[in-house]
Design a protein around this motif. Structure first.
Motif: not given
Length: 290
Positions: A4, A151, A153, A212, A214, A216, A218, A225, A236, A238
């Motif tokens: 990041t 981060t 997890t 992975v 990602v 936006l 979410g 998701c 991921v 967000i």
């Protein structure tokens, strides 16, 4: 995380390079003054700029960006965009032509994207503490240490679930797709591709494990998701902080097989579970910045 921080550093360096190449010179002192005067009326974060008349016009800014994006490939189309007086209803025709140009060659696509993004960075502003600055300048500065994200997890505790397409009244989704393909509504390969995915859960999980995702927004209604997490993917998420994200994380942790990654306002600890992470998870990508 290290990745990041590297991304942030790279973004700052890219923005600084654009400024050094002269883009900053296009931002007049008058425009800076308008930004400063209008800042209290703008929402904090990334925002459309205030025009010379003291008002925000998304049409004016959009036309500038699209025109600049295509000018290096097709001057006539760029001029047509500038001259369009009915942008609200006529923009689809211009953008279809722009898409056609981008599809003709990789060079066109890259040129259009780069020129458009460079113009966007100079036109949009970032509002913070009552002050507005060109986005390109704001993103070239180092973020405050207190605003750093961490981060988190979570590993879902459920088994990988077979993928399914829920259809009302128990209708056969594959049969519907085959009919649509035969009618020319979609490519015939859509049905065969979906059938392949639905029929081999292990292969789907193996394929998803190589990527992975990602997401936006979410927690939004249309976000995939849940589907991805149930299939065992790494996702991921967000989303803005709040109860919706907190509830989603507890569900993902309990009911899915996915690996869930979220931004946190503090470092994750060994004692954290879905509930405690949910309390510090989330980031508003519009408001967050330097």
């Amino acid at each position: 995380s290290t990745s990041t921080e590297s991304h942030r550093t790279g973004s700052r360096e890219a923005a600084s390079a654009l400024i050094e190449e002269g883009y900053e010179a296009k931002i007049s002192s008058e425009k800076r003054q308008r930004m400063a005067e209008a800042a209290p009326a703008l929402r904090p974060g990334v925002a459309f700029p205030v025009g010379e008349n003291g008002r925000v016009s998304t049409t004016v800014v959009a036309k500038k960006i699209w025109s600049a994006a295509v000018r290096g490939v097709d001057v006539q189309l760029a001029n047509a965009i500038d001259a369009e007086r009915d942008w609200r209803y006529q923009y689809p025709g211009h953008l279809c032509k722009l898409a056609d140009l981008g599809a003709k060659s990789p060079a066109n696509a890259v040129k259009i994207a780069e020129d458009g993004l460079n113009t966007l960075r100079g036109e949009f502003v970032f509002v913070k503490d009552g002050a507005a600055a060109p986005l390109i300048e704001a993103m070239s500065t180092a973020p405050a240490a207190a605003a750093a994200l961490h981060t988190g997890t979570l590993q879902g505790g459920a088994a990988v679930a077979p993928l399914a397409i829920p259809i009302e009244d128990g209708a056969d989704a594959l049969a519907m797709l085959r009919e649509l393909g035969a009618a020319g509504t979609c490519e015939p390969s859509v049905a065969s591709s979906v059938e392949k995915i639905l029929g081999d859960t292990a292969q789907l999980a193996a394929t998803l494990s190589e990527h992975v995702f990602v997401l936006l927004g979410g927690t939004s209604e249309l976000c995939p998701c849940l589907t991805l997490a149930r299939a065992g993917a790494t996702v991921v998420v967000i989303s803005r902080p709040g109860e919706k994200l907190n509830t989603l994380l507890r569900y993902l942790d309990r009911e899915t097989a996915g690996t869930i990654v979220v931004p946190l306002s503090r470092p994750q600890t060994e004692a954290d579970d879905a509930a405690t992470l949910g309390e510090v998870a989330g980031a508003d990508v519009i408001e967050r910045g330097p």
